[in-house]
Design a protein around this motif. Structure first.
Motif, short mmCIF file in Angstrom:
data_model
loop_
_atom_site.label_atom_id
_atom_site.label_comp_id
_atom_site.label_asym_id
_atom_site.label_seq_id
_atom_site.Cartn_x
_atom_site.Cartn_y
_atom_site.Cartn_z
N GLN A 38 0.83 -1.20 0.00
CA GLN A 38 0.00 0.00 0.00
C GLN A 38 0.87 1.25 0.00
O GLN A 38 2.09 1.20 0.21
N PHE A 39 0.23 2.40 -0.22
CA PHE A 39 0.98 3.65 -0.31
C PHE A 39 0.25 4.79 0.36
O PHE A 39 -0.89 4.64 0.84
N PRO A 96 -4.28 4.32 4.47
CA PRO A 96 -3.46 3.61 3.47
C PRO A 96 -4.26 3.41 2.19
O PRO A 96 -5.46 3.17 2.23
N LEU A 97 -3.59 3.50 1.07
CA LEU A 97 -4.26 3.48 -0.23
C LEU A 97 -3.83 2.25 -1.04
O LEU A 97 -2.73 1.72 -0.87
N MET A 221 0.27 9.32 -10.41
CA MET A 221 -1.01 9.37 -9.70
C MET A 221 -1.28 10.80 -9.24
O MET A 221 -0.36 11.58 -9.03
N ALA A 222 -2.57 11.09 -9.06
CA ALA A 222 -2.95 12.41 -8.56
C ALA A 222 -3.83 12.28 -7.32
O ALA A 222 -3.42 12.60 -6.21
N VAL A 242 -4.61 2.27 -11.22
CA VAL A 242 -3.54 1.66 -10.43
C VAL A 242 -3.64 2.06 -8.96
O VAL A 242 -3.34 1.27 -8.07
N CYS A 243 -4.08 3.28 -8.68
CA CYS A 243 -4.14 3.75 -7.30
C CYS A 243 -5.19 3.01 -6.48
O CYS A 243 -5.07 2.90 -5.26
N LYS A 244 -6.22 2.51 -7.15
CA LYS A 244 -7.33 1.87 -6.45
C LYS A 244 -7.32 0.35 -6.62
O LYS A 244 -7.47 -0.39 -5.65
N GLU A 245 -7.16 -0.11 -7.86
CA GLU A 245 -7.16 -1.55 -8.14
C GLU A 245 -5.75 -2.13 -8.14
O GLU A 245 -5.55 -3.32 -8.29
N GLY A 246 -4.76 -1.30 -7.97
CA GLY A 246 -3.37 -1.64 -7.76
C GLY A 246 -2.96 -1.02 -6.44
O GLY A 246 -3.81 -0.84 -5.58
N PRO A 247 -1.70 -0.65 -6.25
CA PRO A 247 -0.66 -0.70 -7.27
C PRO A 247 -0.13 -2.10 -7.56
O PRO A 247 0.57 -2.31 -8.51
N VAL A 248 -0.50 -3.07 -6.69
CA VAL A 248 0.00 -4.43 -6.87
C VAL A 248 -0.92 -5.18 -7.83
O VAL A 248 -2.14 -5.27 -7.59
#
Length: 258
Positions: A38-39, A96-97, A221-222, A242-248
């Motif tokens: 997470q980020f 965490p995102l 990302m924004a 990517v920010c929601k369904e990722g980043p992994v």
């Protein structure tokens, strides 16, 4: 997973070298649950040229000290401003995102954690969580030179560390996919984060040897919430944020895998 917007206190700032800084954040209340991969979206104050939050991987979570670590590469106006933070300052974080890496169902699975550049950041927290569940991960860290390798003492606490440098100043000369450990051990799962060419090469290796592999994408990302569509990645399931369904993301979903 619940998200928070918090003014976190800077516990310490460590300048690892001229480019990288390790920022440790805390607060009076216990930090929320966070999972490896997470980020955080951090707000950069007092920067006339930085209007959007900056996405930064969660490098480590120290529950005993109630700290979250962020490993920052000072490469632009926003991140250079973050590198000038001092202990006692506050940093506004949305976290965490995103999602995280898949933890192995079998504790004996051979796990390879591959990081390059600042992409080594999420590998440390993942390695720590694997170690605590009884797994023995192997880290494979790549850099241009020995001076670019980061947090080696920390990585050594949680597993065997293998190193490649492009100039041969530490470890084996070459890229991560050239390291001899890939010929020594049959891995069950690979997790990787770093420059896209490196991740593509690792994905190619995993595909060739039929190894489950997840990558942590670093698309621009924004918002961090899937609203602005800035970080869209084309996949076998269509376009994803990517920010929601990722980043992994599992490499089987990626169209750019080798």
């Amino acid at each position: 997973m619940k998200k928070y917007v918090s003014d976190l206190k800077v516990a310490s700032v460590e300048h690892i070298n001229s480019k990288y800084v390790l920022i440790k954040l805390t607060q009076d209340e216990p930090l929320p649950d966070m999972i490896p991969g997470q980020f955080v979206e951090v707000r950069v104050d007092d920067s006339p040229s930085t209007f959007l939050r900056r996405p930064i991987s969660i490098n480590f979570v120290d529950r005993q000290k109630n700290e979250m670590w962020l490993l920052v590469a000072a490469v632009g106006d926003g991140t250079r401003r973050l590198a000038r933070l001092n202990a006692g300052d506050t940093l506004n974080c949305l976290y965490p995102l995103g999602n995280g890496f898949t933890m192995p169902e079998n504790v004996t699975d051979k796990m390879l954690l591959v990081g390059g550049g600042v992409g080594v950041a999420p590998m440390l927290y993942l390695g720590k969580e694997l170690k605590e569940m009884g797994n023995e991960p192997i880290f494979l860290l790549g850099a241009r030179s020995a001076k670019d390798l980061l947090l080696l003492d920390e990585f050594n606490k949680y597993g065997r560390v293998c190193i490649t440098t492009e100039d041969g100043t530490m470890g084996e000369r070459g890229f991560v996919t050239n390291h001899s450990v890939l010929g020594e051990i049959s891995f069950d799962r690979i997790a990787t984060c770093g420059p896209k060419p490196m991740m593509a090469a690792v994905a190619g290796y995993a595909t060739k040897h039929n190894i489950e592999c997840e990558v942590s994408l670093e698309n621009k990302m924004a918002c961090g919430l899937g609203a602005c569509l800035c970080c869209v990645e084309k996949t076998t399931n269509g376009n994803v944020c990517v920010c929601k369904e990722g980043p992994v993301i599992n490499i089987k979903q990626l169209l750019w895998q080798i």
